[in-house]
Design a protein around this motif. Structure first.
Motif, mmCIF file in Angstrom:
data_model
loop_
_atom_site.group_PDB
_atom_site.id
_atom_site.type_symbol
_atom_site.label_atom_id
_atom_site.label_comp_id
_atom_site.label_asym_id
_atom_site.label_seq_id
_atom_site.Cartn_x
_atom_site.Cartn_y
_atom_site.Cartn_z
ATOM 1 N N LEU A 1 0.813 -1.220 0.000
ATOM 2 C CA LEU A 1 0.000 0.000 0.000
ATOM 3 C C LEU A 1 0.845 1.269 0.000
ATOM 4 C CD1 LEU A 1 -2.641 -1.137 2.663
ATOM 5 C CD2 LEU A 1 -2.869 -1.200 0.172
ATOM 6 N N ASN A 2 2.160 1.125 -0.115
ATOM 7 C CA ASN A 2 3.046 2.286 0.017
ATOM 8 C C ASN A 2 2.720 3.418 -0.948
ATOM 9 O OD1 ASN A 2 4.484 1.175 2.095
ATOM 10 N ND2 ASN A 2 6.308 0.680 0.892
ATOM 11 N N ASP A 3 2.379 3.076 -2.185
ATOM 12 C CA ASP A 3 2.211 4.098 -3.219
ATOM 13 C C ASP A 3 0.763 4.499 -3.461
ATOM 14 O OD1 ASP A 3 4.994 4.096 -3.651
ATOM 15 O OD2 ASP A 3 4.825 2.418 -5.067
ATOM 16 N N PHE B 1 -8.512 -3.865 4.343
ATOM 17 C CA PHE B 1 -7.534 -3.879 3.265
ATOM 18 C C PHE B 1 -8.122 -3.349 1.963
ATOM 19 C CE2 PHE B 1 -5.549 -5.852 -0.437
ATOM 20 C CZ PHE B 1 -4.252 -5.401 -0.284
ATOM 21 N N GLU B 2 -9.332 -3.778 1.613
ATOM 22 C CA GLU B 2 -9.930 -3.324 0.366
ATOM 23 C C GLU B 2 -10.121 -1.814 0.344
ATOM 24 O OE1 GLU B 2 -13.278 -5.443 -1.427
ATOM 25 O OE2 GLU B 2 -12.811 -7.138 -0.136
ATOM 26 N N SER B 3 -10.568 -1.246 1.455
ATOM 27 C CA SER B 3 -10.796 0.197 1.486
ATOM 28 C C SER B 3 -9.481 0.958 1.365
ATOM 29 C CB SER B 3 -11.540 0.605 2.765
ATOM 30 O OG SER B 3 -10.817 0.254 3.922
ATOM 31 N N LEU B 4 -8.423 0.458 1.992
ATOM 32 C CA LEU B 4 -7.130 1.123 1.897
ATOM 33 C C LEU B 4 -6.498 0.893 0.524
ATOM 34 C CD1 LEU B 4 -5.587 0.449 5.430
ATOM 35 C CD2 LEU B 4 -6.991 2.370 4.643
ATOM 36 N N ALA B 5 -6.706 -0.282 -0.066
ATOM 37 C CA ALA B 5 -6.197 -0.544 -1.412
ATOM 38 C C ALA B 5 -6.860 0.377 -2.423
ATOM 39 C CB ALA B 5 -6.428 -2.002 -1.787
ATOM 40 N N ASN C 1 4.381 3.092 8.345
ATOM 41 C CA ASN C 1 4.459 4.262 7.480
ATOM 42 C C ASN C 1 5.065 5.479 8.155
ATOM 43 O OD1 ASN C 1 3.272 2.733 5.491
ATOM 44 N ND2 ASN C 1 1.221 3.597 5.768
ATOM 45 N N GLY C 2 5.527 5.319 9.378
ATOM 46 C CA GLY C 2 6.159 6.443 10.068
ATOM 47 C C GLY C 2 5.189 7.466 10.609
ATOM 48 N N GLY C 3 3.911 7.046 10.866
ATOM 49 C CA GLY C 3 2.980 7.955 11.521
ATOM 50 C C GLY C 3 1.722 8.278 10.745
ATOM 51 N N SER C 4 1.502 7.622 9.609
ATOM 52 C CA SER C 4 0.300 7.919 8.826
ATOM 53 C C SER C 4 -0.273 6.647 8.225
ATOM 54 C CB SER C 4 0.618 8.920 7.706
ATOM 55 O OG SER C 4 1.554 8.357 6.801
ATOM 56 N N VAL C 5 -1.558 6.701 7.877
ATOM 57 C CA VAL C 5 -2.199 5.565 7.224
ATOM 58 C C VAL C 5 -1.728 5.457 5.783
ATOM 59 C CG1 VAL C 5 -4.411 4.615 6.444
ATOM 60 C CG2 VAL C 5 -4.223 5.619 8.729
ATOM 61 N N TYR C 6 -1.623 6.613 5.120
ATOM 62 C CA TYR C 6 -1.166 6.630 3.734
ATOM 63 C C TYR C 6 0.231 7.238 3.659
ATOM 64 C CZ TYR C 6 -5.801 5.255 2.200
ATOM 65 O OH TYR C 6 -6.970 4.560 2.006
ATOM 66 N N GLN D 1 -2.849 13.066 5.790
ATOM 67 C CA GLN D 1 -4.244 12.654 5.593
ATOM 68 C C GLN D 1 -4.710 11.767 6.739
ATOM 69 O OE1 GLN D 1 -6.648 13.394 3.082
ATOM 70 N NE2 GLN D 1 -7.851 12.444 4.720
ATOM 71 N N THR D 2 -5.780 12.196 7.403
ATOM 72 C CA THR D 2 -6.355 11.365 8.460
ATOM 73 C C THR D 2 -7.329 10.364 7.861
ATOM 74 O OG1 THR D 2 -7.377 11.443 10.665
ATOM 75 C CG2 THR D 2 -8.365 12.816 8.958
ATOM 76 N N LEU D 3 -7.488 9.231 8.516
ATOM 77 C CA LEU D 3 -8.485 8.236 8.133
ATOM 78 C C LEU D 3 -9.656 8.340 9.100
ATOM 79 C CD1 LEU D 3 -9.212 5.610 6.422
ATOM 80 C CD2 LEU D 3 -8.383 4.360 8.422
#
Length: 460
Positions: free
Chosen positions: A215-217, A236-240, A285-290, A296-298
């Motif tokens: 999901l890195n990119d 996973f699907e929502s984040l993908a 990710n060092g402090g973030s979802v994306y 960007q907050t989730l």
């Protein structure tokens, strides 16, 4: 490394569940045995096609705001990594990597990140040495224009098996929605036929190991994964898809909350399915979802299905790992302080307790205010984060807004934004209204089909 604690590897072994509720997500219609039997009859040609469509070329989605890897690039990656490797007699060389699954639709507007499993099976008496060029040639036949596995409408492929020689060496490429349970994601693995993960909808994380680097990119989009917990692969699907909102319905069970819409699953807790995986993702990710957009907050929308006073207490307790790590948005010195995750409580959640901080000492659970009735109480960014409404209370008919309805929607959006709230409408007639809602300033677009979110512009 176990799940609790810092996550240092791309594939993280999450806490081992006491019991599991496996849900099979995907199985090829053609069994491996049938493929092998058919392959024995074919020489230097495609012996079988699979049934999961993959874009062949790299694809720009989100109106050019994001990019996904196609089958061709995935083949090149595998073959270059496998170059020079020796596959012994009756042995395998395998690897899985990311690929864009377009579901047989237009890849630019329909699809989601998935995986392709590559396997080389040597059935001949001698060792087989992989050559990158030959590997790409064999697997490339699966996506060749006009070939057996090719989709002419959208330039995609179902993948399958290419047979080299007379029952000699088989090159397999199979699209999957889940990563393998084997340690073969972007790693070569010998002597192993890859197996799909079983999705856990019980007392563990949905995926284990979780494919963190996959999901890195991903660049976020203004979508909200409606009833996310009911998806084939929750979270996973929502984040993908890049969604900035996800949702879980919770019921009080003892001193904990369990997930479900009408019939919750015992042992399927909010912490196991959402809190712990999110903590691992954010740490990775060092402090973030994306990773692509650290600020960007989730939005984690928690729909309270029980009105018992203990429901809020149990939710607050379940969020403790995110709280301790400093990942939750909260009110500090009278001001909203954004975190990696913003919790918004809906349904039977008690506004009075949330507003006063009763049972929420860190002020890190917010209320989902009624977008249609924002004058009924003192809703503000100190006690609320989202403002939601039933779309069918705004419009009548098929979703086409007349002047009166459009004026009503604009008034609700304006009032919510004036209060510093994020707007969401549920019960949409379909995703065909997304563009109009986005143009009118709606922040979270309720989505049921995550593949359709590919057409949404990304958040810059």
């Amino acid at each position: 490394m176990r799940y609790i604690g810092l996550v240092a590897a791309a594939n993280v072994a999450l806490a081992t569940p006491l019991y599991n509720h496996p849900v099979p997500v995907f199985r090829n219609a053609t069994s491996r045995l049938a493929q092998k039997e058919q392959a024995a009859k074919v020489t230097d040609d495609i012996s079988s096609c699979a049934d999961t469509w993959m874009a062949i070329d790299d694809v720009e989605i989100g109106q050019g705001g994001d990019k996904r890897v196609g089958f061709g690039s995935a083949v090149q990656k595998f073959c270059e990594m496998a170059d020079g490797e020796t596959v012994k007699k009756d042995d395998y060389l395998s690897m899985a990597t990311e690929v864009y699954l377009d579901g047989g639709g237009d890849p630019s507007t329909n699809g989601i990140l998935g995986f392709v499993y590559f396997e080389i099976h040597n059935k001949q008496d001698d060792d087989h040495t992989v050559e990158a060029g030959s590997c790409q040639e064999y697997l490339g036949k699966l996506s060749e224009d006009g070939g057996k596995c090719y989709g002419p409408d959208h330039h995609d492929t179902k993948g399958g098996t290419y047979q080299v020689g007379d029952d000699g060496v088989s090159y397999h490429a199979l699209g999957k929605t889940v990563p393998p349970k084997d340690d073969a994601l972007n790693k070569l693995l010998a002597t192993t036929v890859l197996s799909d993960q079983s999705v856990n909808k019980g007392d563990g994380a949905p995926l284990d190991p979780w494919p963190l680097d996959s999901l890195n990119d991903v660049v976020p989009a203004p979508c909200h994964s409606h009833n996310d917990y009911d998806r084939d692969i929750p979270l996973f699907e929502s984040l993908a898809a890049g969604c900035i909102g996800t949702e879980a319905d919770v019921w009080l069970s003892g001193d904990d909350v369990i997930i479900g819409h009408i019939s919750p699953t015992q042992g399927r807790t909010l912490r196991a399915q959402y809190v712990d995986p999110l903590k691992a993702i954010i740490e990775h990710n060092g402090g973030s979802v994306y990773k692509s957009k650290p600020d960007q907050t989730l939005t984690l929308l928690i729909d309270f299905k029980t009105s018992d006073e203990g429901t809020l207490d149990a939710v607050v307790a379940a969020l403790q790992p995110l709280r301790e790590a400093g990942y939750l948005s909260k009110v500090e010195d009278g001001q909203f302080k954004r975190g990696a995750v913003t919790v918004s409580a809906s349904g039977e959640a008690p506004f009075d307790r949330i507003s006063s901080g009763d049972g929420v000492p860190d002020r890190d659970v917010f209320y989902d205010a009624p977008a249609a009735n924002l004058d009924d109480a003192d809703y503000s960014s100190e006690n609320s984060y989202t403002a939601s409404a039933d779309f069918k209370d705004v419009v009548s008919g098929d979703g086409n807004l007349d002047d009166e309805e459009l004026g009503r929607l604009r008034d609700q959006v304006s009032k919510a934004h004036d209060k510093g709230l994020v707007v969401r409408y549920w019960n949409l007639p379909g995703d065909g209204v997304w563009e109009q809602l986005r143009d009118e300033g709606v922040d979270l677009l309720n989505g049921d089909d995550m593949k359709a979110t590919a057409r949404l512009p990304r958040i810059g």
